[in-house]
Design an enzyme around this catalytic site. Sequence first.
Site: not given
Length: 292
Positions: A189, A214-216
Amino acid sequence: MMGILIWGTWLALKRFKTVPPHLDAPFGLFPVSILKPLKGADPGLEENLRSFFHIEYPEYELLFSVEDPNDPAAAIAKKLIGQYPSVKAQLLVGGLDLGPNPKINNISFSYGRARHDWILVSDSNIRVPPSYLKRMIAHVDSTVGLVTALVSGRGAVGIGGQLEAMALNTFFARGMNQAAGAGKPAALGKSMLFRRSVAHRFGGIGTLGKFLAEDYMAGEAMRRLGLRVILMCDPVEQYIGQYSFESYWQRHLRWGRIRKAQVPLAFAAEVLATLPVTTALAVFALPSWTGL
């Protein structure tokens, strides 16, 4: 397990020696909106943000966002916007409650007001060279859904800062390359470039706001759309500054819990892969710990 460590290190070195594949592309065709969520004036913040005003790219805008108008980071952003009138930049105050992820809640306001389809989410502690955006978007082709970057820890002060830099420059760099080498959508992220029109296909950031990682989830969403997640050749610098051991420990405890919940098998492999190293360090450091 030592072979896993060597493999990850080799992958990282190989990536850093690679040239972005499309550096001769017409970059002006891809205007970019850069979203910078802010909260608090961390050490080095002004110079971190200043580096984005020096990006060499035909068309981009900077959207700083704070949820509290009295946040000290807002004053720094306003100062820089005034110093660089030629750069399209603005400070937006507000946010939306989309879920438990505070970062997504922060940028939701600027996300909806971005001019361009290409969106770059970049954390406030990232410091970049002028060529950053050009070299990042040079990885884009029709099969790519998201471009992200490894993080290189810089400017560490204190034992917590040194440990943070060590973790970023070894464990996380190696792990991200191993995930990418195994065909997993490794997204971080700190720096994520994607198209809003593509993100709309999985619900946009409103969907990502429901998750702490949120990045995963962004990487997984791109994979399910049949698109690739690419690690750019260049790492981005994360300015660490003063960091206590307590801050370091709490941060990595939180990250570890998130990884354990999201990818339990990979988390178990982390423990096994690092056990020989941590055991060796413990043995060699034992005399100093016990006073022997």
